[in-house]
Design a protein around this motif. Structure first.
Motif, mmCIF file in Angstrom:
data_model
loop_
_atom_site.group_PDB
_atom_site.id
_atom_site.type_symbol
_atom_site.label_atom_id
_atom_site.label_comp_id
_atom_site.label_asym_id
_atom_site.label_seq_id
_atom_site.Cartn_x
_atom_site.Cartn_y
_atom_site.Cartn_z
ATOM 1 N N LEU A 66 -7.679 94.298 85.624
ATOM 2 C CA LEU A 66 -6.932 94.116 84.276
ATOM 3 C C LEU A 66 -5.693 93.883 84.313
ATOM 4 C CD1 LEU A 66 -8.399 97.447 82.623
ATOM 5 C CD2 LEU A 66 -9.472 95.381 82.321
ATOM 6 N N PRO A 67 -4.982 92.838 83.371
ATOM 7 C CA PRO A 67 -3.642 92.704 83.351
ATOM 8 C C PRO A 67 -2.949 93.861 83.036
ATOM 9 C CG PRO A 67 -4.783 91.757 81.461
ATOM 10 C CD PRO A 67 -5.687 92.243 82.291
ATOM 11 N N ARG A 68 -1.498 93.748 83.509
ATOM 12 C CA ARG A 68 -0.752 94.664 83.419
ATOM 13 C C ARG A 68 -0.534 94.925 81.761
ATOM 14 N NH1 ARG A 68 4.657 93.897 87.039
ATOM 15 N NH2 ARG A 68 4.894 96.147 86.362
ATOM 16 N N HIS A 69 -0.388 96.217 81.631
ATOM 17 C CA HIS A 69 -0.453 96.609 80.162
ATOM 18 C C HIS A 69 0.077 98.267 80.234
ATOM 19 C CE1 HIS A 69 -4.177 98.168 81.161
ATOM 20 N NE2 HIS A 69 -4.295 98.979 80.190
ATOM 21 N N GLU A 70 0.780 98.411 78.995
ATOM 22 C CA GLU A 70 1.440 99.755 78.955
ATOM 23 C C GLU A 70 0.520 100.536 77.585
ATOM 24 O OE1 GLU A 70 5.382 102.163 77.184
ATOM 25 O OE2 GLU A 70 5.314 100.266 77.817
ATOM 26 N N ILE A 71 0.302 101.750 77.834
ATOM 27 C CA ILE A 71 -0.655 102.343 76.652
ATOM 28 C C ILE A 71 0.362 103.093 75.661
ATOM 29 C CG2 ILE A 71 -2.740 103.922 76.128
ATOM 30 C CD1 ILE A 71 -3.491 101.445 77.466
ATOM 31 N N VAL A 72 0.035 103.078 74.292
ATOM 32 C CA VAL A 72 0.900 103.899 73.440
ATOM 33 C C VAL A 72 -0.374 104.329 72.439
ATOM 34 C CG1 VAL A 72 2.659 103.866 71.743
ATOM 35 C CG2 VAL A 72 3.090 102.642 73.963
ATOM 36 N N GLY A 73 -0.522 105.313 72.543
ATOM 37 C CA GLY A 73 -1.699 105.982 71.798
ATOM 38 C C GLY A 73 -2.808 104.928 71.837
ATOM 39 N N GLY A 74 -3.494 104.525 70.717
ATOM 40 C CA GLY A 74 -4.339 103.714 70.698
ATOM 41 C C GLY A 74 -4.091 102.096 70.768
ATOM 42 N N ILE A 75 -2.706 101.883 71.204
ATOM 43 C CA ILE A 75 -2.675 100.416 71.493
ATOM 44 C C ILE A 75 -2.020 100.206 72.807
ATOM 45 C CG2 ILE A 75 -0.535 98.880 70.790
ATOM 46 C CD1 ILE A 75 -0.371 100.216 68.045
ATOM 47 N N ALA A 76 -2.318 99.124 73.174
ATOM 48 C CA ALA A 76 -2.001 98.500 74.492
ATOM 49 C C ALA A 76 -0.920 97.634 74.214
ATOM 50 C CB ALA A 76 -3.312 97.877 75.401
ATOM 51 N N ILE A 77 0.264 97.528 75.239
ATOM 52 C CA ILE A 77 0.934 96.169 75.131
ATOM 53 C C ILE A 77 0.994 95.572 76.265
ATOM 54 C CG2 ILE A 77 3.751 96.026 74.756
ATOM 55 C CD1 ILE A 77 3.702 98.940 73.425
ATOM 56 N N MET A 78 0.885 94.440 76.071
ATOM 57 C CA MET A 78 0.624 93.297 77.276
ATOM 58 C C MET A 78 1.986 92.897 77.824
ATOM 59 S SD MET A 78 -2.835 92.604 77.905
ATOM 60 C CE MET A 78 -2.911 90.800 78.430
ATOM 61 N N GLN A 79 2.024 92.667 79.010
ATOM 62 C CA GLN A 79 3.207 91.935 79.554
ATOM 63 C C GLN A 79 3.160 90.405 79.472
ATOM 64 O OE1 GLN A 79 4.400 93.240 83.309
ATOM 65 N NE2 GLN A 79 4.666 95.522 82.682
ATOM 66 N N GLU A 80 2.232 89.748 79.501
ATOM 67 C CA GLU A 80 1.584 88.194 79.206
ATOM 68 C C GLU A 80 0.956 87.951 77.975
ATOM 69 O OE1 GLU A 80 2.848 86.593 81.420
ATOM 70 O OE2 GLU A 80 3.638 87.705 82.776
ATOM 71 N N ASN A 81 1.209 86.784 77.606
ATOM 72 C CA ASN A 81 0.483 86.484 76.143
ATOM 73 C C ASN A 81 -0.849 85.775 76.674
ATOM 74 O OD1 ASN A 81 -0.356 85.367 73.607
ATOM 75 N ND2 ASN A 81 1.337 84.224 73.399
ATOM 76 N N ASP A 82 -2.075 86.837 76.962
ATOM 77 C CA ASP A 82 -3.065 86.440 77.806
ATOM 78 C C ASP A 82 -4.281 86.904 76.680
ATOM 79 O OD1 ASP A 82 -5.471 86.338 79.095
ATOM 80 O OD2 ASP A 82 -4.456 87.387 80.872
ATOM 81 N N PRO A 83 -4.862 86.359 75.414
ATOM 82 C CA PRO A 83 -5.646 86.850 74.854
ATOM 83 C C PRO A 83 -7.152 87.211 75.682
ATOM 84 C CG PRO A 83 -4.571 84.895 73.623
ATOM 85 C CD PRO A 83 -4.336 85.047 75.151
ATOM 86 N N ALA A 84 -7.430 86.340 76.639
ATOM 87 C CA ALA A 84 -8.735 86.651 77.415
ATOM 88 C C ALA A 84 -8.489 88.079 78.149
ATOM 89 C CB ALA A 84 -8.954 85.609 78.338
ATOM 90 N N GLY A 85 -7.450 88.401 78.745
ATOM 91 C CA GLY A 85 -6.950 89.627 79.218
ATOM 92 C C GLY A 85 -6.955 90.736 78.503
ATOM 93 N N ALA A 86 -6.424 90.479 77.210
ATOM 94 C CA ALA A 86 -6.382 91.487 76.034
ATOM 95 C C ALA A 86 -7.856 91.779 75.777
ATOM 96 C CB ALA A 86 -5.709 90.913 74.889
#
Length: 304
Positions: A66-86
Motif C-alpha cells: 500500500l502507498p504511505r498514508h495516515e489514518i484519522v478515524g475513518g479517513i486515510a490521508i495519502m502522501q501522493e495524489n494516487d487514485p489507484a493506490g487510494a
C-alpha cells in the motif's frame, strides 16, 4: 497457536509507549501480532533483549503493498495524489470510508488544509477514538494529528490529580479532553471558530464537565485575569515559540510548560526558553516532519 518468539512483557498502561519506542529502535517484530496475557501485553521482538521471554505469536497476514498514508478515524490521508493506490488503501481497511490527498500544506491563522477526495465517500469529517475518548474531527475546518496520541498519554501520566491546565491551541480538544481525566480544570483556547465549535461538541460527547472552551487569540490571554495554571500545553509547532512569554505569564512558578515546535537542530529553541525561565528543560524528538526538520517537545519547569 503460532511461532515461538522473543518478546517483552509490559503492563497494559505502558504498552503503547513501549511499542512506539521498540518500533523507533527497530526492535519490534511487526511480522507478529502483539497479544494480551492477563493484565499484560506481549510485544514480539526482532531479537533477544534484556528481560525478554519466549512466547508464541500469530503471524500478521500479508497485506498488499500500500502507498504511505495516515489514518484519522475513518479517513486515510495519502502522501501522493494516487487514485489507484487510494482505491487499494480503501479496500484494504474495512473501517475506512474516505481517502484524501492534501492539496495545500497546513496554512493560515486557522491551520487548515484543502483536500481532494481520491476514493470513497466525499467527506472530510470523521470520528476518532483514542484511548477510550471520542473526537469528532473535520480535517478541512480544523487541524488534527492522530500521531500525537502517545504524547497526550505521556503528559497525562506525568500529571498530578487536581491540576489547573491551560491548552493554548486546543483545536478540537484532544489534549484538553485527555488531560481533563486528571485535571481539576482545563481551559481550552483556540482562535478558530470552527475548531471551537467541534471542541464544544467533543466536550459533550465525552461528558467532561471540567473543560472550559474559549474562542480567543492566545496572545491576548494574559490580560484576561486567569489565576496561574499548573501546566500549559503549547501544541502549535509552526508558531508556538513566539507565544512562550504569554505562556510563562500564565504558568505558576514551579509549573510545567510543554512547548511543541519544529526545528532543524538540537536545542534550537533553548535561547528563547532561557529568556523566560532558569528551570529544568527536557527536550525530546516527537517525530520527523520533513527531511532535516523534526517535531520536538520541550518540557519546561518554570522558575522565574
Amino acid at each position: 497457536m503460532g511461532e515461538e518468539r522473543w518478546c517483552l512483557v509490559v503492563s497494559g498502561q505502558e504498552a503503547e509507549e513501549r511499542r512506539r519506542r521498540l518500533l523507533e529502535a527497530g526492535l519490534l517484530d511487526r511480522r507478529y501480532r502483539p497479544r494480551q496475557e492477563g493484565g499484560t501485553v506481549l510485544l514480539p521482538l526482532t531479537d533477544e533483549f534484556p528481560g525478554a521471554v519466549r512466547r508464541e505469536f500469530e503471524a500478521v497476514p500479508e497485506r498488499p503493498n500500500l502507498p504511505r498514508h495516515e489514518i484519522v478515524g475513518g479517513i486515510a490521508i495519502m502522501q501522493e495524489n494516487d487514485p489507484a493506490g487510494a482505491g487499494r488503501v480503501l479496500t484494504s481497511r474495512p473501517s475506512l470510508h474516505t481517502v484524501l490527498f492534501p492539496e495545500t500544506p497546513v496554512e493560515g491563522e486557522y491551520r487548515t488544509r484543502r483536500f481532494a477526495v481520491l476514493a470513497g465517500v466525499p467527506a472530510t469529517r470523521t470520528r476518532v477514538t483514542e484511548y477510550g475518548l471520542r473526537f469528532d474531527v473535520d480535517l478541512s475546518l480544523a487541524y488534527f494529528s492522530a500521531r500525537l496520541s502517545t504524547e497526550r498519554q505521556r503528559i497525562l501520566a506525568a500529571m498530578e490529580k487536581g491540576e489547573r491546565v491551560l491548552d493554548m491551541f486546543a483545536g478540537v480538544g484532544p489534549f484538553a479532553i485527555t488531560l481533563a481525566r486528571k485535571a481539576d480544570l482545563v481551559v481550552a483556547v483556540d482562535i478558530n471558530p470552527a475548531a471551537v465549535h467541534l471542541l464544544v461538541g467533543n466536550i459533550t460527547l465525552n461528558r467532561m464537565n471540567n473543560v472550559v472552551p474559549v474562542l480567543a487569540d492566545a496572545g491576548h490571554l494574559p490580560r484576561y485575569g486567569f489565576r496561574p495554571f499548573d501546566r500549559v500545553v503549547m501544541n502549535l509547532p509552526m508558531a508556538a515559540p513566539r507565544y512562550l512569554p504569554e505562556a510563562a505569564a500564565l504558568c505558576r512558578d514551579g509549573g510545567t510548560i510543554h512547548l511543541y515546535a519544529l526545528q532543524e537542530r538540537e536545542g534550537e529553541h533553548l535561547p528563547l526558553i532561557r529568556g523566560v525561565t532558569r528551570g529544568e528543560v527536557l527536550e525530546r524528538r516527537v517525530r520527523t516532519y520533513s527531511p532535516g526538520k523534526w517535531h520536538a517537545v520541550y518540557d519546561i519547569t518554570l522558575e522565574r
